[in-house]
Design a protein around this motif. Structure first.
Motif, short mmCIF file in Angstrom:
data_model
loop_
_atom_site.label_atom_id
_atom_site.label_comp_id
_atom_site.label_asym_id
_atom_site.label_seq_id
_atom_site.Cartn_x
_atom_site.Cartn_y
_atom_site.Cartn_z
N PRO A 4 -25.57 16.96 4.66
CA PRO A 4 -25.96 15.89 5.57
C PRO A 4 -25.92 14.53 4.88
O PRO A 4 -26.09 14.43 3.67
CB PRO A 4 -27.39 16.26 5.96
CG PRO A 4 -27.88 17.10 4.84
CD PRO A 4 -26.68 17.80 4.27
N LEU A 5 -25.68 13.50 5.68
CA LEU A 5 -25.62 12.14 5.16
C LEU A 5 -26.95 11.43 5.34
O LEU A 5 -27.70 11.72 6.27
CB LEU A 5 -24.52 11.36 5.88
CG LEU A 5 -23.12 11.94 5.77
CD1 LEU A 5 -22.15 11.13 6.62
CD2 LEU A 5 -22.66 11.97 4.32
N GLY A 6 -27.23 10.49 4.46
CA GLY A 6 -28.42 9.64 4.59
C GLY A 6 -29.71 10.42 4.61
O GLY A 6 -29.97 11.26 3.76
N ASP A 7 -30.52 10.14 5.64
CA ASP A 7 -31.85 10.77 5.74
C ASP A 7 -31.83 11.96 6.69
O ASP A 7 -32.84 12.30 7.30
CB ASP A 7 -32.89 9.74 6.19
CG ASP A 7 -32.69 9.30 7.63
OD1 ASP A 7 -31.53 9.31 8.10
OD2 ASP A 7 -33.68 8.94 8.29
N ARG A 8 -30.71 12.64 6.79
CA ARG A 8 -30.61 13.80 7.68
C ARG A 8 -30.89 15.09 6.91
O ARG A 8 -30.68 15.18 5.71
CB ARG A 8 -29.24 13.86 8.33
CG ARG A 8 -29.03 12.77 9.36
CD ARG A 8 -27.66 12.85 9.98
NE ARG A 8 -27.48 11.85 11.01
CZ ARG A 8 -27.07 10.61 10.76
NH1 ARG A 8 -26.80 10.22 9.55
NH2 ARG A 8 -26.93 9.77 11.76
N VAL A 9 -31.34 16.10 7.67
CA VAL A 9 -31.69 17.40 7.13
C VAL A 9 -31.02 18.46 7.98
O VAL A 9 -31.02 18.37 9.21
CB VAL A 9 -33.23 17.60 7.17
CG1 VAL A 9 -33.62 18.96 6.64
CG2 VAL A 9 -33.94 16.51 6.39
N VAL A 10 -30.43 19.49 7.35
CA VAL A 10 -29.85 20.62 8.08
C VAL A 10 -30.87 21.74 8.08
O VAL A 10 -31.36 22.15 7.02
CB VAL A 10 -28.52 21.09 7.44
CG1 VAL A 10 -27.97 22.30 8.18
CG2 VAL A 10 -27.50 19.97 7.41
N LEU A 11 -31.18 22.25 9.29
CA LEU A 11 -32.17 23.31 9.45
C LEU A 11 -31.54 24.57 10.00
O LEU A 11 -30.64 24.51 10.85
CB LEU A 11 -33.26 22.88 10.43
CG LEU A 11 -34.07 21.64 10.11
CD1 LEU A 11 -35.01 21.33 11.26
CD2 LEU A 11 -34.84 21.81 8.82
N GLU A 12 -32.01 25.69 9.52
CA GLU A 12 -31.71 26.98 10.12
C GLU A 12 -32.91 27.28 11.02
O GLU A 12 -34.01 27.49 10.53
CB GLU A 12 -31.57 28.03 9.03
CG GLU A 12 -31.08 29.36 9.50
CD GLU A 12 -30.87 30.29 8.32
OE1 GLU A 12 -31.87 30.89 7.87
OE2 GLU A 12 -29.73 30.38 7.84
N VAL A 13 -32.69 27.24 12.33
CA VAL A 13 -33.79 27.36 13.29
C VAL A 13 -34.27 28.80 13.34
O VAL A 13 -33.47 29.74 13.43
CB VAL A 13 -33.34 26.88 14.69
CG1 VAL A 13 -34.46 27.07 15.71
CG2 VAL A 13 -32.92 25.43 14.62
N LYS A 38 -35.95 26.43 8.63
CA LYS A 38 -35.86 26.43 7.18
C LYS A 38 -34.83 25.40 6.77
O LYS A 38 -33.71 25.36 7.30
CB LYS A 38 -35.44 27.81 6.69
CG LYS A 38 -35.33 27.92 5.18
CD LYS A 38 -34.91 29.31 4.78
CE LYS A 38 -34.69 29.36 3.28
NZ LYS A 38 -34.14 30.66 2.88
N VAL A 39 -35.19 24.54 5.82
CA VAL A 39 -34.28 23.50 5.34
C VAL A 39 -33.20 24.15 4.48
O VAL A 39 -33.51 24.83 3.49
CB VAL A 39 -35.05 22.43 4.51
CG1 VAL A 39 -34.09 21.41 3.94
CG2 VAL A 39 -36.12 21.76 5.36
N LYS A 80 -25.43 28.91 13.36
CA LYS A 80 -25.93 27.77 14.12
C LYS A 80 -26.99 27.04 13.30
O LYS A 80 -27.87 27.67 12.71
CB LYS A 80 -26.52 28.23 15.45
CG LYS A 80 -25.47 28.72 16.40
CD LYS A 80 -26.07 29.07 17.74
CE LYS A 80 -24.98 29.58 18.66
NZ LYS A 80 -25.50 29.89 19.99
N TYR A 81 -26.87 25.72 13.29
CA TYR A 81 -27.81 24.87 12.56
C TYR A 81 -28.26 23.73 13.45
O TYR A 81 -27.65 23.44 14.47
CB TYR A 81 -27.15 24.28 11.31
CG TYR A 81 -26.67 25.32 10.32
CD1 TYR A 81 -27.56 25.93 9.46
CD2 TYR A 81 -25.33 25.68 10.26
CE1 TYR A 81 -27.13 26.88 8.54
CE2 TYR A 81 -24.88 26.63 9.35
CZ TYR A 81 -25.79 27.22 8.50
OH TYR A 81 -25.36 28.16 7.61
#
Length: 94
Positions: A4-13, A38-39, A80-81
């Motif tokens: 992810p770019l900048g202040d983004r977070v990828v989550l596994e829902v 989960k991050v 899926k994220y």
């Protein structure tokens, strides 16, 4: 891997349970959208107006609660994220 770019977070829902406490099975369209995940990846942080970078307050592996209607759903390598801004995270679960 998604980065992810900048202040983004990828989550596994996390998937919600399909049964209520009373044992009633819910139809998929009646289930509430999960608000925990989960991050799996974090960006480098938010760049402030003065050029300074604000570090992220979460790290890979954290379990978090996020705003109910936030983020963008993405599919990457058949998984899926949810990609959210750090400001949309409410809490870290210890």
């Amino acid at each position: 891997m998604l980065k992810p770019l900048g202040d983004r977070v990828v989550l596994e829902v996390k998937e919600e349970e399909e049964q209520t406490v009373g044992g009633i099975v819910l139809a998929s369209n009646a289930k509430e959208k999960s608000q925990t995940g989960k991050v799996v990846a974090v960006g480098d942080g938010l760049v402030l107006d003065n050029g300074e970078k604000l570090p992220m307050s979460v790290k890979t592996g954290d379990t978090v609660i996020y705003d109910k209607y936030s983020g963008t759903e993405v599919t990457f390598e058949n998984n899926k994220y949810l990609v959210v801004h750090e400001k949309d995270l409410i809490a870290v679960i210890d």
